[in-house]
Write an enzyme that holds these catalytic residues in place. Structure first.
Site, PDB file in Angstrom:
ATOM      1  N   ASP A   1      11.480   7.933  -0.448  1.00 41.62           N
ATOM      2  CA  ASP A   1      10.488   8.821  -1.157  1.00 41.62           C
ATOM      3  C   ASP A   1      11.050   9.012  -2.704  1.00 41.62           C
ATOM      4  OD1 ASP A   1       8.160  10.258  -1.606  1.00 41.62           O
ATOM      5  OD2 ASP A   1       8.466  11.453   0.582  1.00 41.62           O
TER       6      ASP A   1
ATOM      7  N   HIS B   1       7.535  17.022   6.912  1.00 40.20           N
ATOM      8  CA  HIS B   1       7.900  16.394   5.807  1.00 40.20           C
ATOM      9  C   HIS B   1       7.173  17.096   4.348  1.00 40.20           C
ATOM     10  CE1 HIS B   1       8.249  12.432   3.270  1.00 40.20           C
ATOM     11  NE2 HIS B   1       7.405  13.177   2.458  1.00 40.20           N
TER      12      HIS B   1
ATOM     13  N   CYS C   1       5.232  11.496  -4.607  1.00 41.38           N
ATOM     14  CA  CYS C   1       4.431  10.537  -4.468  1.00 41.38           C
ATOM     15  C   CYS C   1       3.630  10.064  -5.653  1.00 41.38           C
ATOM     16  CB  CYS C   1       3.140  10.874  -3.353  1.00 41.38           C
ATOM     17  SG  CYS C   1       2.094   9.473  -2.968  1.00 41.38           S
TER      18      CYS C   1
ATOM     19  N   ASN D   1      11.159  16.051  -2.508  1.00 38.56           N
ATOM     20  CA  ASN D   1      11.252  16.672  -1.200  1.00 38.56           C
ATOM     21  C   ASN D   1      12.202  17.873  -1.043  1.00 38.56           C
ATOM     22  OD1 ASN D   1      10.509  13.648  -0.906  1.00 38.56           O
ATOM     23  ND2 ASN D   1       9.881  14.398   1.011  1.00 38.56           N
TER      24      ASN D   1
HETATM   25  P1  HMG Z   1      -4.240  -3.886  -2.155  1.00 40.69           P
HETATM   26  O1  HMG Z   1      -4.317  -4.316  -3.616  1.00 40.69           O
HETATM   27  O2  HMG Z   1      -5.613  -3.632  -1.524  1.00 40.69           O
HETATM   28  O3  HMG Z   1      -3.829  -5.269  -1.134  1.00 40.69           O
HETATM   29  O4  HMG Z   1      -3.048  -3.131  -1.842  1.00 40.69           O
HETATM   30  P2  HMG Z   1      -4.186  -6.650  -1.108  1.00 40.69           P
HETATM   31  O5  HMG Z   1      -4.056  -6.868   0.504  1.00 40.69           O
HETATM   32  O6  HMG Z   1      -5.712  -6.897  -1.762  1.00 40.69           O
HETATM   33  O7  HMG Z   1      -3.093  -7.630  -1.714  1.00 40.69           O
HETATM   34  C1  HMG Z   1      -2.936  -7.615  -3.343  1.00 40.69           C
HETATM   35  C2  HMG Z   1      -1.729  -8.050  -3.661  1.00 40.69           C
HETATM   36  O8  HMG Z   1      -0.673  -7.056  -3.017  1.00 40.69           O
HETATM   37  C3  HMG Z   1      -1.370  -9.340  -3.105  1.00 40.69           C
HETATM   38  O9  HMG Z   1      -0.661 -10.081  -4.048  1.00 40.69           O
HETATM   39  C4  HMG Z   1      -0.633  -9.384  -1.761  1.00 40.69           C
HETATM   40  O10 HMG Z   1       0.000 -10.508  -1.470  1.00 40.69           O
HETATM   41  C5  HMG Z   1       0.197  -8.377  -2.186  1.00 40.69           C
HETATM   42  P3  HMG Z   1      -1.236 -11.143  -5.173  1.00 40.69           P
HETATM   43  O11 HMG Z   1      -1.749 -12.154  -4.537  1.00 40.69           O
HETATM   44  O12 HMG Z   1      -2.138 -10.368  -5.958  1.00 40.69           O
HETATM   45  O13 HMG Z   1       0.138 -11.600  -5.753  1.00 40.69           O
HETATM   46  N1  HMG Z   1       0.766  -7.285  -0.935  1.00 40.69           N
HETATM   47  C6  HMG Z   1       1.951  -7.286  -0.572  1.00 40.69           C
HETATM   48  N2  HMG Z   1       2.762  -7.867  -1.091  1.00 40.69           N
HETATM   49  C7  HMG Z   1       4.039  -7.368  -0.606  1.00 40.69           C
HETATM   50  N3  HMG Z   1       4.158  -6.587   0.646  1.00 40.69           N
HETATM   51  C8  HMG Z   1       3.120  -6.045   1.094  1.00 40.69           C
HETATM   52  C9  HMG Z   1       1.664  -6.616   0.490  1.00 40.69           C
HETATM   53  N4  HMG Z   1       0.532  -6.257   0.954  1.00 40.69           N
HETATM   54  C10 HMG Z   1      -0.324  -6.899  -0.068  1.00 40.69           C
HETATM   55  N5  HMG Z   1       3.090  -5.358   2.149  1.00 40.69           N
HETATM   56  C11 HMG Z   1      -1.604  -1.869  -0.423  1.00 40.69           C
HETATM   57  C12 HMG Z   1      -2.990  -2.333  -0.651  1.00 40.69           C
HETATM   58  C13 HMG Z   1      -1.528  -1.160   0.973  1.00 40.69           C
HETATM   59  C14 HMG Z   1      -0.781  -3.270  -0.232  1.00 40.69           C
HETATM   60  C15 HMG Z   1      -1.034  -1.327  -1.846  1.00 40.69           C
HETATM   61  O14 HMG Z   1      -2.031  -0.242  -1.914  1.00 40.69           O
HETATM   62  C16 HMG Z   1       0.289  -0.734  -1.454  1.00 40.69           C
HETATM   63  O15 HMG Z   1       1.203  -1.259  -1.421  1.00 40.69           O
HETATM   64  N6  HMG Z   1       0.399   0.859  -1.357  1.00 40.69           N
HETATM   65  C17 HMG Z   1       1.494   1.484  -1.275  1.00 40.69           C
HETATM   66  C18 HMG Z   1       1.655   2.944  -2.011  1.00 40.69           C
HETATM   67  C19 HMG Z   1       2.787   3.424  -1.730  1.00 40.69           C
HETATM   68  O16 HMG Z   1       3.892   2.927  -1.250  1.00 40.69           O
HETATM   69  N7  HMG Z   1       2.860   4.878  -1.957  1.00 40.69           N
HETATM   70  C20 HMG Z   1       4.071   5.623  -1.824  1.00 40.69           C
HETATM   71  C21 HMG Z   1       4.189   5.974  -0.526  1.00 40.69           C
HETATM   72  S1  HMG Z   1       3.221   7.176   0.622  1.00 40.69           S
HETATM   73  C22 HMG Z   1       3.848   8.674   0.308  1.00 40.69           C
HETATM   74  O17 HMG Z   1       5.023   8.738  -0.540  1.00 40.69           O
HETATM   75  C23 HMG Z   1       3.805   9.875   1.168  1.00 40.69           C
HETATM   76  C24 HMG Z   1       4.684  10.182   2.104  1.00 40.69           C
HETATM   77  O18 HMG Z   1       6.044  10.333   1.543  1.00 40.69           O
HETATM   78  C25 HMG Z   1       4.305  11.404   3.187  1.00 40.69           C
HETATM   79  C26 HMG Z   1       3.897  12.498   2.145  1.00 40.69           C
HETATM   80  O19 HMG Z   1       4.680  12.815   1.347  1.00 40.69           O
HETATM   81  O20 HMG Z   1       2.884  13.127   2.598  1.00 40.69           O
HETATM   82  C27 HMG Z   1       4.932   9.070   3.052  1.00 40.69           C
HETATM   83 MG    MG Z   2       6.489  12.327   0.747  1.00 41.53          MG
END
Ligand code: HMG
Ligand code: MG
Length: 306
Positions: free
Chosen positions: A20, A211, A244, A253
């Protein structure tokens, strides 16, 4: 009876700094520096560490080295190294890297969910309905996050009944624990009491974690409410790293040192060595090359005897 009459002997801390925290650094931290931080956390006694995310490198370039990082870290008895997984592609990467635990995540508010993972909440649930059983069938443990429980950067107030329904859904899929996220760090104690009362009317306390981002300095106050109401697992990030990238205005955090300092001085053990944890905070600061906000990190420790 006062608020703190029934305190536990021990509390479990789930360290999220390497994930995070580092996901939100403007400058990407190199893999070797990440390894130094994770090793310092383990040396301090952290047994639950979220070390990275197997998300899209287009979305979170800071964690694009997840596969390499996970492979470089040796599995250790008694230490659970976990990572965020948004989809089956992420699960496959986590499996290939040898992970035994992953975390799935969605938001209680529709707009944050879409901005964060490019799916509606229902679509995310459908993805996890496949992912969680697959992970379990490979012998992995799955943690679940419900974000924006205390408020959404796009929609404002969020109905806690939505968060409850999603937490129940993730538990029914097989998640062993749900971490309730104050993604923005807007929550205050009476609101926390209201949210937890609702959650605890349907979900056992040992299935829930908190969290709390500390954006407005409310995290420890909210943790105290959680402790008094039976929550025994809290997420924290070393030296207050974090945020985030898809929640404008969210900052670090709750700092792990602040949480451990409070708990230890209240007679609650965590299994963590606070002095070594403080050293890990120095490592965090050195690897991100900027000052970090944790209060104990900045002020230093006071000896238990003094
Ligand atoms: P998308 O663009 O809709 O994905 O993203 P897609 O399925 O259409 O794929 C697009 C491209 O991404 C493709 O590559 C896929 O291969 C690649 P390209 O052909 O264009 O080169 N791809 C991946 N590559 C590697 N690993 C994967 C993967 N999936 C697709 N797993 C997706 C959808 C969910 C992937 C994207 O939106 C994403 O990765 N989001 C993550 C965002 C994130 O990490 N945010 C921060 C964490 S959440 C947070 O901080 C909150 C938390 O702390 C709790 C709180 O505080 O409340 C947890
Ligand atoms: Mg968080």
């Amino acid at each position: 009876m006062t608020l703190l009459d029934h305190l536990p002997d021990t509390v479990s801390i789930y360290e999220v700094g390497p994930r995070d925290g580092l996901q939100n650094e403007a400058a990407t931290v190199g893999t070797v520096r990440k390894l130094r931080l994770i090793e310092a956390l383990i040396a301090a006694g952290c047994t639950r560490v979220e070390m990275t995310s197997f998300v899209s490198p287009h979305w979170i370039p800071q964690l694009a080295d997840a596969d390499n990082l996970a492979q470089l870290l040796e599995a250790r008895e008694g230490v659970s190294l976990s990572a965020l997984c948004p989809n089956l592609q992420g699960l496959e990467r986590a499996r290939a890297a040898g992970l035994r635990e992953v975390a799935v995540f969605l938001s209680a508010s529709e707009t944050h969910n879409r901005r964060n993972i490019n799916k509606s909440v229902d679509e995310a649930v459908a993805v996890f309905a496949e992912l969680v059983p697959q992970a379990l069938s490979h012998g992995m443990r799955v943690r679940g996050y419900v974000s924006t429980v205390w408020g959404c950067p796009y929609e404002g107030d969020v109905d806690p009944r939505r968060a409850l329904a999603l937490a129940q859904r993730l538990l029914a899929l097989g998640c062993y624990e749900i971490s309730l996220g104050d993604t923005l760090g807007v929550g205050t104690p009476v609101q926390t009491q209201r949210i937890l009362k609702l959650m605890l009317s349907e979900i056992a306390a040992d299935k829930l974690a908190m969290h709390m981002h500390d954006t407005r300095g409310q995290a420890l106050a909210n943790v105290l409410i959680g402790l008094a109401m039976g929550i025994r697992t809290f997420d924290a990030a070393i030296a207050g790293l974090g945020g985030c990238p898809y929640a404008p205005g969210a900052s670090g955090n709750l700092a792990t040192e602040d949480l451990v300092y409070m708990l230890h001085h209240m007679g609650i053990s965590t299994g963590i060595d606070l002095e070594k944890l403080w050293d890990a905070g120095r490592v965090a600061e050195a690897i991100v090359r900027r000052e970090l906000p944790g209060r104990v990190h900045r002020a230093g420790l006071r000896s238990l005897a003094g």
